[in-house]
Scaffold this motif. Structure first.
Motif, short mmCIF file in Angstrom:
data_model
loop_
_atom_site.label_atom_id
_atom_site.label_comp_id
_atom_site.label_asym_id
_atom_site.label_seq_id
_atom_site.Cartn_x
_atom_site.Cartn_y
_atom_site.Cartn_z
N ASP A 60 23.79 15.85 -0.35
CA ASP A 60 23.67 14.97 -1.51
C ASP A 60 23.42 13.54 -1.08
O ASP A 60 22.60 12.83 -1.62
CB ASP A 60 24.98 14.96 -2.31
CG ASP A 60 25.04 16.08 -3.33
OD1 ASP A 60 23.99 16.71 -3.56
OD2 ASP A 60 26.12 16.32 -3.88
N LYS A 108 14.25 19.21 -2.93
CA LYS A 108 15.19 20.30 -3.23
C LYS A 108 14.56 21.65 -2.94
O LYS A 108 15.23 22.61 -2.62
CB LYS A 108 15.59 20.26 -4.71
CG LYS A 108 16.50 19.16 -5.07
CD LYS A 108 17.91 19.45 -4.70
CE LYS A 108 18.55 20.43 -5.62
NZ LYS A 108 20.00 20.38 -5.52
N SER A 139 12.97 16.55 -6.66
CA SER A 139 12.79 17.98 -6.93
C SER A 139 11.93 18.63 -5.86
O SER A 139 12.13 19.78 -5.52
CB SER A 139 12.24 18.23 -8.34
OG SER A 139 11.18 17.38 -8.60
#
Lengths: 76, 671
Positions: free
Chosen positions: B422, B477, B474
């Motif tokens: 994170d 990710k 994104s």
């Protein structure tokens, strides 16, 4: 009545019957007190509908509903 | 006399740092655990003629291999073998806190249990019999209040005693007959076959049954490891059949069962939970309708205080450095040394030093938010937005918001994220938030080219930064951080009044790291860029004839497809790495118009069209984290890989974005 944790409304409480699934998060939560027989109460749900705050073993913790699905509760 | 080595251990939010600060005062040192990005705090103090070295272990709920912090803690206990571990426990939350205690006893740690925050426990109506608890666990149990040092004498007296004659805890912990029997059986097998493990073999046996990854790996690597593991499999299967659940679950259940027994005998609780003050505050702060507005207000307040209160100090430091530069120029005249000091050192370090007041204020605000318990609520309120939008933890919101002011504090605020991935992902997207240093660049170009639509153009740039951040997150990710789950499990600790001492120490220890870095990395970079701009000898500083100028000329063709292929733009962008607002002053000196804004606008209008100007602004928004941000990423990730990667991919993204804007614009007829 038996249901899953994510279905509980604010203020409802119950006892953990089982924590389904596998994985590290499950293990972590069990170590934080989500073991069979523990009392659990839904304190509130975040303004946007997720995550939820529950009280267990006398303290407050938040978790997402996608995890709460795995936790079976006997509503009291 | 030999020093006594003690460690502090406990769950997060139990007052561990407070105890550490009270014991060591300012005699502490903050660094990282070797090879890890986990903070390591060490300090020393004296008590009754004895010297103590103390280590503050990371706050953990358990000692499995769930997080880096847990591994760091247990490796420390196994390998460094501290004389005593002071286990700080929240008296109002005994049951869960004792889980860690039980695991440390399993690991063979020599413990003293310090019950903290007894006032909260009293408020809840708990009555704890410490003598009974001590007797049952076989370790000293002492009530303290870390905030005002209540009970410290008694605590230290016990620590001293236990350091001389260790506790005997053999056979204290009960898992029930069935489990104990098989743990012992496995223990014998381990003793016979394995000799290379430091940890107690009963612990190793238990961890093998629990399928702890790290321990299983260690056994696999040792001689006779396979033999032991096949025995483990057999026992697991047996226990599985008996309990109808995996051993993992059974052992966790058993530990909590043992703890329930302890509590039963040593604590009296009221039948019905009392409504606490925290509960009342939370009814407002996380309310369905008020939660978001309150969060936004507090963010705004943090932002305001950081940047508004910081601004005059910032001007002061800026003026100080300019004054210093003036004095040096006057004293040394025009020359090599004067230029090195004024343009290189003062220009570079001074440009970053102006951030110091802001960074200190920010850390002060963050410590207050964290210590009070609000940070957890903010994450609770924002989690859904962050989770759906960028797949991150609710806490990532704070660094991103701060990035609009300055990315350096934004990067540093990622410390509040527990999960390493994170943290890294957030650090990679924070630089896309348009910081205040980029504003002068936009202001210059907007005034020169978009006087009719200033607000809209500016707004679109800020928005673009956010959109790019979301897209990049994104993308990562799905690729780089594939399989990253970043679960949202977070304790919501009771609200507490933050202490002045605690907040100040937090602010200082974090801010100091930034200052120290300025003296090393930033100074070195500043001098490097100065050298490049001053060579070959005799050339005018940063002119086309200097190495920087040549560099600008060489790389200019790279920017030609974007519509700004002149060497001045390239040089301005090179210097923009120092600090983005430097782009403005570089144009000023390259066009020889100095601080004259009107003349600069006119000069730019000769080079740029509105379309290329917009593309240039977008490029400045995205192209590279500035030197200070770069350094902050380096420090927070403890590696060069991440800042270099961040710089590399943002350059690519900036180029692509500017290309699309330029050629898209041309197609639409905006040329």
């Amino acid at each position: 009545m038996i249901t899953t944790l994510n279905e509980l409304k604010t203020g409802q409480s119950g006892i953990i019957i089982s924590y389904n699934g596998k994985g590290e998060l499950r293990k972590h939560l069990m170590e934080m007190g989500f073991v069979r027989g523990s009392n659990i109460e839904v304190k509130r749900i975040a303004p946007l509908g997720d995550p939820m705050e529950v009280k267990i073993k006398g303290y407050s913790i938040s978790l997402r509903k996608e995890e709460a699905v795995n936790i079976e509760i006997e509503v009291t | 006399m030999e020093k006594i080595k003690i460690a502090l251990a406990g769950n997060p939010n139990v007052g561990k740092s407070t105890l550490f600060n009270q014991l060591t005062g300012m005699k502490q040192h903050v660094g990282n655990w070797p090879g890890k990005t986990v903070e390591k705090k060490e300090g020393s103090f004296k008590y009754k003629g004895n010297e103590f070295d103390v280590i503050d272990l990371p706050g953990n709920y358990s000692l499995t291999a769930y997080s880096v912090e847990e591994i760091v803690s247990r490796d420390y206990i196994v390998n460094e073998n501290p004389d005593v571990i002071v286990n700080i426990v929240d008296a109002g939350n005994l049951e869960r806190n004792l889980y860690l205690t039980v695991q440390m006893i399993e690991l063979g740690a020599n413990l003293v249990l310090a019950l903290n925050m007894n006032k909260f426990a009293d408020e809840k109506g708990f009555n704890i019999d410490t003598d009974k608890l001590s007797e049952l666990l076989g370790i000293p149990v002492i009530k303290i209040e870390a905030v005002d040092k209540t009970g410290f004498n008694k605590l230290m007296k016990n620590v001293l005693e236990v350091s001389k004659s260790p506790n005997d805890v053999s056979g204290r912990i009960e898992y029930g007959h069935e489990i104990s029997e098989h743990v012992e059986q496995l223990e014998e097998i381990i003793n016979k076959n394995i000799s290379t493990i430091n940890a107690p073999s009963s612990w190793t046996a238990l961890k093998l049954l629990e399928e702890d990854k790290e321990v299983v790996k260690k056994i696999e690597e040792s001689q006779n490891g396979q033999k032991v593991l096949s025995e483990v499999k057999k026992i697991q299967k047996h226990l599985n059949d008996v309990f109808g659940d995996d051993v993992d679950t059974t052992v966790t259940d058993a530990r909590y069962g043992f703890i329930a027994g302890l509590i039963q005998e040593s604590v009296q609780k009221p039948k019905i939970d009392k409504v606490t003050r925290s509960d009342l505050i939370d009814r407002v702060v996380t309310n369905k309708y008020l939660g978001l507005p309150i969060f936004l207000f507090i963010m705004w307040l943090t932002f305001e205080i950081t940047f508004t209160v910081g601004a005059p100090f910032q001007d002061l430091i800026d003026a100080g450095f300019s004054g210093l530069g003036g004095v040096i120029s006057a004293y040394l005249g025009d020359g090599f040394l004067s230029s090195l000091l004024v343009d290189g050192v003062i220009g570079g370090v001074g440009g970053v030093a102006v951030f110091i007041p802001m960074i200190f204020l920010l850390f002060l605000m963050l410590s207050i938010l964290e210590d009070s318990g609000y940070m957890a609520r903010a994450a609770f309120v924002m989690d859904k937005v962050m989770h759906k939008l960028v797949g991150l933890h609710g806490k990532s919101f704070i660094p991103m918001i701060l990035g609009f002011g300055c990315c350096v504090p934004g990067i540093m605020a990622t410390r509040t994220l527990e999960n390493e991935k994170d943290r890294f992902l957030t650090m990679l997207i924070v630089p896309f938030m348009s910081c205040s240093a980029r504003l002068p660049v936009y202001a210059l170009f907007v005034a020169a080219f978009f006087s009719a639509y200033q607000g809209w153009v500016l707004f679109s740039i800020y928005l673009l930064g956010i959109v790019v951040a979301i897209l990049v997150a994104s993308l990562f990710k799905k690729t780089l951080f594939k399989g990253m789950s970043s679960p949202f499990v977070m304790e919501l600790p009771p609200y507490r009044r933050p202490t002045v001492k605690g907040a100040l120490i937090h602010m200082w220890e974090r801010g100091y790291l930034f200052i120290r870095k300025m003296g090393t990395v930033i100074l070195a970079f500043s001098i490097l860029i100065w050298i490049l701009s001053s060579l070959p000898v005799g050339v005018e500083y940063a002119s086309q004839g200097s190495i920087t100028g040549h560099l600008g000329t060489v790389i200019a063709p790279v920017f030609a497809p974007l519509g700004f292929g002149d060497w001045q733009s390239s040089v301005a962008l090179i210097f923009g790495f120092f600090a983005k607002e430097v782009v403005v002053s570089t144009f000023g000196s390259l066009y020889s118009v100095g601080d004259d804004g009107g003349a600069l606008s006119a000069a730019l209008q000769g080079t740029f069209t509105p379309l290329t100007a917009y593309g240039f602004m977008v490029f400045v928004l995205l192209y590279i984290p500035c030197l200070a941000t770069f350094t902050a990423i380096r420090r927070e990730t403890n590696s060069w890989k991440w800042p270099l990667f961040s710089a590399g991919f943002s350059l690519v993204i900036a180029w692509v974005a500017a290309f699309i804007i330029y050629h898209g614009g041309l197609l639409l007829g905006f040329g």
